[in-house]
Design a protein around this motif. Structure first.
Motif, PDB file in Angstrom:
ATOM      1  N   GLY A  87       0.809  -1.213   0.000  1.00 13.20           N
ATOM      2  CA  GLY A  87       0.000   0.000   0.000  1.00 13.20           C
ATOM      3  C   GLY A  87       0.842   1.262   0.000  1.00 13.20           C
ATOM      4  O   GLY A  87       0.527   2.244  -0.684  1.00 13.20           O
ATOM      5  N   THR A 125      -4.855   2.092  -4.362  1.00 15.23           N
ATOM      6  CA  THR A 125      -4.062   1.394  -3.349  1.00 15.23           C
ATOM      7  C   THR A 125      -4.864   0.268  -2.712  1.00 15.23           C
ATOM      8  O   THR A 125      -4.352  -0.844  -2.510  1.00 15.23           O
ATOM      9  N   ALA A 174       2.270   1.552  -3.532  1.00 14.98           N
ATOM     10  CA  ALA A 174       1.234   1.876  -4.520  1.00 14.98           C
ATOM     11  C   ALA A 174       0.855   3.348  -4.445  1.00 14.98           C
ATOM     12  O   ALA A 174       0.749   4.032  -5.480  1.00 14.98           O
ATOM     13  N   THR A 175       0.658   3.854  -3.243  1.00 17.63           N
ATOM     14  CA  THR A 175       0.313   5.269  -3.099  1.00 17.63           C
ATOM     15  C   THR A 175       1.475   6.160  -3.511  1.00 17.63           C
ATOM     16  O   THR A 175       1.281   7.173  -4.194  1.00 17.63           O
ATOM     17  N   GLY A 235      -0.849   3.252   2.562  1.00 17.70           N
ATOM     18  CA  GLY A 235      -0.853   4.441   1.716  1.00 17.70           C
ATOM     19  C   GLY A 235      -0.937   5.717   2.528  1.00 17.70           C
ATOM     20  O   GLY A 235      -0.238   6.702   2.250  1.00 17.70           O
TER      21      GLY A 235
END
Length: 332
Positions: free
Chosen positions: A64, A86, A67-68, A225
């Motif tokens: 996460g 995310t 991804a963010t 995230g």
């Protein structure tokens, strides 16, 4: 009755996010409490409601974070879209990990999640072009919450960002409470209590376990995230198996099988760690002693202890207590 419980729990969560700014001087510390509370919620869904002790929660937190970080750094996505992406990626990774892991039980299940945790750590360590390797992703921006170019909520200062995280936290908690009180949640509890009987009734327990994994991965990925946005970094440590241990400890400290207990456990772990680190550089040893005491004497977690204490105080001051005692003395 259930609606009353939902209403009280919602009020309790809202009170929590309102009390933290009044009791803490650091907006970053208050935000960290809510972020790790989200991670503990995802873990509790697996451990407390499904009976799955997973050491792979760090995978979803780390994924996460990356991804963010990537979506904000390289794709310049709006913050809400980046966080939704995310959650989707966290759910997909959880689908992969869960699909293999739920095929085993007990010790072998734990070992599989631990093996996946190590595998994802080394993947993140070696894929330097994507994850930044040992340095992590740096300079992750923290864009304001905007819709069609109109700024709805600024996130520049720590307390402004806390407000943003608090809104997300309350929404996620409310939705997850609905999930655990639904047919899905009751089925997960039946699998936790007696897997053989749930199978005999006709439930496909693998599908339900996989659903719990996917929801848990999405929530924990969201926590990762938000953490990356808070610190401006997606570090390699977010995907280490040590973070999985920490999330699991938070869940056990608070108490399993109740969502608000996860908030208590995360708050205790984060705040106690911050306080002990100021007392002694080797504060982890002190924290270890505290965890031993909790394991020995508070096996139902902080939530169970608080509930028992409130019940004892309530019984002591009940209006009908005196008449009952008088009757007992009369009969004796």
């Amino acid at each position: 009755m259930k609606n009353i419980i939902h209403f009280r729990t919602t009020l309790l969560i809202i009170a929590t996010v309102l009390i933290l700014p009044l009791t803490l001087d650091s907006g970053t510390l208050a935000t960290e409490v809510l972020i790790f509370s989200l991670a503990a919620l995802g873990c509790n869904l697996l451990l407390g409601y499904t009976g799955l002790m997973s050491f792979g929660q760090g995978i979803f937190l780390g994924v996460g974070s990356y991804a963010t970080g990537l979506s904000l750094l390289h794709w310049q996505l709006p913050v809400l879209l980046a966080l939704l992406l995310t959650m989707l990626i966290g759910a997909l990774v959880a689908l992969l990990v869960g699909w293999f892991s739920i095929r085993q039980r007990g010790t072998y299940f734990v070992m599989l999640t631990l093996a996946f945790s190590q595998m994802f750590y080394f993947l993140a360590y070696t894929m330097t072009s994507v994850t930044g390797g040992d340095n992590g992703l740096l300079n992750i921006p923290r864009p304001s919450l905007s819709v069609f170019g109109i700024e709805l909520l600024a996130t520049a200062t720590p307390w402004q960002y806390y407000s943003f995280v608090a809104l997300i936290f309350v929404l996620v908690f409310f939705l997850l409470q609905r999930v655990v009180d639904s047919v899905l949640g009751r089925t997960l509890l039946s699998i936790r209590d007696n897997e053989a009987r749930a199978t005999a009734i006709g439930y496909d327990i693998r599908q339900f376990k996989l659903a719990a994994f996917i929801i848990s991965g999405a929530i924990t990925g969201l926590a990762g995230g938000l953490h990356a946005m808070m610190t401006g970094i997606a570090p390699l440590t977010n995907i280490e198996y040590h973070i999985s241990e920490s999330i699991l400890i938070m869940t056990v400290i608070g108490g399993t099988g109740n969502l608000f207990a996860s908030v208590l456990g995360a708050a205790f772990y984060v705040l106690m760690g911050d306080w002990l680190s100021e007392l002694w550089p080797r504060w982890l040893m002190l924290l270890g002693f505290l965890l031993i005491a909790i394991s020995l004497y508070l096996q139902q977690g902080l939530f169970g202890f608080s509930k028992s204490l409130i019940q004892q105080i309530t019984n002591r001051f009940r209006p009908d207590r005196a008449p009952d005692n008088a009757k007992q003395e009369k009969h004796s």
